[in-house]
Scaffold this motif. Structure first.
Motif, PDB file in Angstrom:
ATOM      1  N   ASN A   1      -0.406   4.416   5.144  1.00  0.00           N
ATOM      2  CA  ASN A   1      -1.570   3.953   5.911  1.00  0.00           C
ATOM      3  C   ASN A   1      -1.118   3.122   7.105  1.00  0.00           C
ATOM      4  O   ASN A   1      -1.639   3.263   8.209  1.00  0.00           O
ATOM      5  CB  ASN A   1      -2.533   3.160   5.027  1.00  0.00           C
TER       6      ASN A   1
ATOM      7  N   ALA B   1      -2.996  -3.468   4.560  1.00  0.00           N
ATOM      8  CA  ALA B   1      -2.839  -3.721   3.123  1.00  0.00           C
ATOM      9  C   ALA B   1      -1.391  -4.065   2.779  1.00  0.00           C
ATOM     10  O   ALA B   1      -1.134  -4.706   1.764  1.00  0.00           O
ATOM     11  CB  ALA B   1      -3.321  -2.526   2.309  1.00  0.00           C
TER      12      ALA B   1
ATOM     13  N   ASP C   1       7.158   2.892  -5.576  1.00  0.00           N
ATOM     14  CA  ASP C   1       6.018   3.284  -6.403  1.00  0.00           C
ATOM     15  C   ASP C   1       4.911   3.911  -5.553  1.00  0.00           C
ATOM     16  O   ASP C   1       4.856   3.731  -4.329  1.00  0.00           O
ATOM     17  CB  ASP C   1       5.481   2.075  -7.175  1.00  0.00           C
ATOM     18  N   ALA C   2       3.998   4.644  -6.210  1.00  0.00           N
ATOM     19  CA  ALA C   2       2.942   5.399  -5.526  1.00  0.00           C
ATOM     20  C   ALA C   2       2.028   4.492  -4.700  1.00  0.00           C
ATOM     21  O   ALA C   2       1.661   4.833  -3.570  1.00  0.00           O
ATOM     22  CB  ALA C   2       2.120   6.200  -6.535  1.00  0.00           C
ATOM     23  N   ASP C   3       1.646   3.337  -5.217  1.00  0.00           N
ATOM     24  CA  ASP C   3       0.757   2.433  -4.486  1.00  0.00           C
ATOM     25  C   ASP C   3       1.426   1.922  -3.208  1.00  0.00           C
ATOM     26  O   ASP C   3       0.795   1.862  -2.159  1.00  0.00           O
ATOM     27  CB  ASP C   3       0.344   1.253  -5.378  1.00  0.00           C
ATOM     28  N   SER C   4       2.699   1.590  -3.301  1.00  0.00           N
ATOM     29  CA  SER C   4       3.431   1.129  -2.110  1.00  0.00           C
ATOM     30  C   SER C   4       3.558   2.248  -1.087  1.00  0.00           C
ATOM     31  O   SER C   4       3.438   2.006   0.122  1.00  0.00           O
ATOM     32  CB  SER C   4       4.812   0.606  -2.502  1.00  0.00           C
ATOM     33  N   LYS C   5       3.777   3.474  -1.545  1.00  0.00           N
ATOM     34  CA  LYS C   5       3.861   4.613  -0.627  1.00  0.00           C
ATOM     35  C   LYS C   5       2.548   4.794   0.132  1.00  0.00           C
ATOM     36  O   LYS C   5       2.557   5.056   1.339  1.00  0.00           O
ATOM     37  CB  LYS C   5       4.206   5.896  -1.385  1.00  0.00           C
ATOM     38  N   ILE C   6       1.413   4.646  -0.561  1.00  0.00           N
ATOM     39  CA  ILE C   6       0.106   4.780   0.085  1.00  0.00           C
ATOM     40  C   ILE C   6      -0.078   3.684   1.127  1.00  0.00           C
ATOM     41  O   ILE C   6      -0.489   3.948   2.264  1.00  0.00           O
ATOM     42  CB  ILE C   6      -1.031   4.744  -0.962  1.00  0.00           C
ATOM     43  N   LYS C   7       0.239   2.447   0.748  1.00  0.00           N
ATOM     44  CA  LYS C   7       0.119   1.332   1.693  1.00  0.00           C
ATOM     45  C   LYS C   7       0.993   1.560   2.923  1.00  0.00           C
ATOM     46  O   LYS C   7       0.570   1.339   4.062  1.00  0.00           O
ATOM     47  CB  LYS C   7       0.503   0.014   1.018  1.00  0.00           C
TER      48      LYS C   7
ATOM     49  N   LYS D   1       9.146  -6.574  -3.560  1.00  0.00           N
ATOM     50  CA  LYS D   1       8.664  -5.643  -4.590  1.00  0.00           C
ATOM     51  C   LYS D   1       9.559  -4.418  -4.702  1.00  0.00           C
ATOM     52  O   LYS D   1       9.790  -3.909  -5.803  1.00  0.00           O
ATOM     53  CB  LYS D   1       7.230  -5.223  -4.285  1.00  0.00           C
TER      54      LYS D   1
ATOM     55  N   SER E   1      -0.775  -7.648   1.943  1.00  0.00           N
ATOM     56  CA  SER E   1      -1.294  -8.257   0.717  1.00  0.00           C
ATOM     57  C   SER E   1      -0.197  -8.481  -0.321  1.00  0.00           C
ATOM     58  O   SER E   1      -0.427  -9.131  -1.342  1.00  0.00           O
ATOM     59  CB  SER E   1      -2.407  -7.386   0.122  1.00  0.00           C
TER      60      SER E   1
ATOM     61  N   ASP F   1      -7.063  -1.118   5.627  1.00  0.00           N
ATOM     62  CA  ASP F   1      -6.098  -0.328   4.861  1.00  0.00           C
ATOM     63  C   ASP F   1      -4.723  -0.329   5.536  1.00  0.00           C
ATOM     64  O   ASP F   1      -3.695  -0.338   4.864  1.00  0.00           O
ATOM     65  CB  ASP F   1      -6.586   1.113   4.684  1.00  0.00           C
TER      66      ASP F   1
END
Length: 176
Positions: free
Chosen positions: A136, A21, A127-133, A30, A24, A18
């Motif tokens: 982590n 990530a 975006d939310a997914d990038s913030k999570i990555k 992006k 990836s 994670d």
């Protein structure tokens, strides 16, 4: 004895897969390039230098805010798929070595992460997914002027006179 990576995973609660990530996808492209990272680092360091806790602000007392912002965004750009700005200006990131003079503790790491989460939350162009990555990655590698628990683990191993290898000196080449 646990490896640095095992300690970082254990202490951060983030699996190594994670944490990596961010590899990836090219987050630099992006998220629209340099300005997003400049804005994130500026937002972050404004929070750090305005922190209510004197003990935390004192960690950065001998650093110039403008230089800290530049160091951070150049490292983020490089690590997240952009050009190697940090290495071109300062050489290998050598996170543990560069942060050796700072008092890296769990408390300081958590405070750093708190400010980074707030800075990310304030970025509508991420975006939310990038913030999570990104969180982590930061949680796993936190660097009190770059990415928390990786450095704490490094500090623990340093105290035991162990050599701490750095596996990720530069990012992948930027997409052409």
């Amino acid at each position: 004895m646990q490896s640095l990576q095992q300690k970082a995973s254990e202490w951060s609660g983030v699996e190594q897969s994670d944490a990596f990530a961010i590899d990836s996808i090219n987050l630099f492209d992006k998220l629209g390039g340099l300005q997003t990272f400049v804005n994130l680092s500026t937002n972050f360091y404004n929070r750090v230098y305005d922190d209510d806790e004197e003990w935390f602000r004192s960690i950065f007392a001998n650093s110039k805010k403008e230089e800290a912002i530049q160091n951070q965004y150049e490292f983020f750009v490089q690590r997240m798929g952009g050009p190697p700005l940090y290495s071109q200006r300062k050489g290998h990131p050598a996170l543990i070595g560069r942060h050796r003079p700072f008092p890296v503790s769990h408390q300081a790491a958590e405070r750093w992460l708190h400010h980074m989460q707030q800075a990310l939350d304030g970025m509508s162009d991420i975006d939310a997914d990038s913030k999570i990555k990104m969180m982590n990655f930061f949680r796993y590698f936190q660097q009190l002027t770059h990415t928390a628990f990786f450095l704490v683990a490094g500090d623990e191993l340093k105290k035991q006179n162990k050599e701490v290898p750095c596996k990720h000196g530069t990012s992948k080449p930027a997409a052409v």
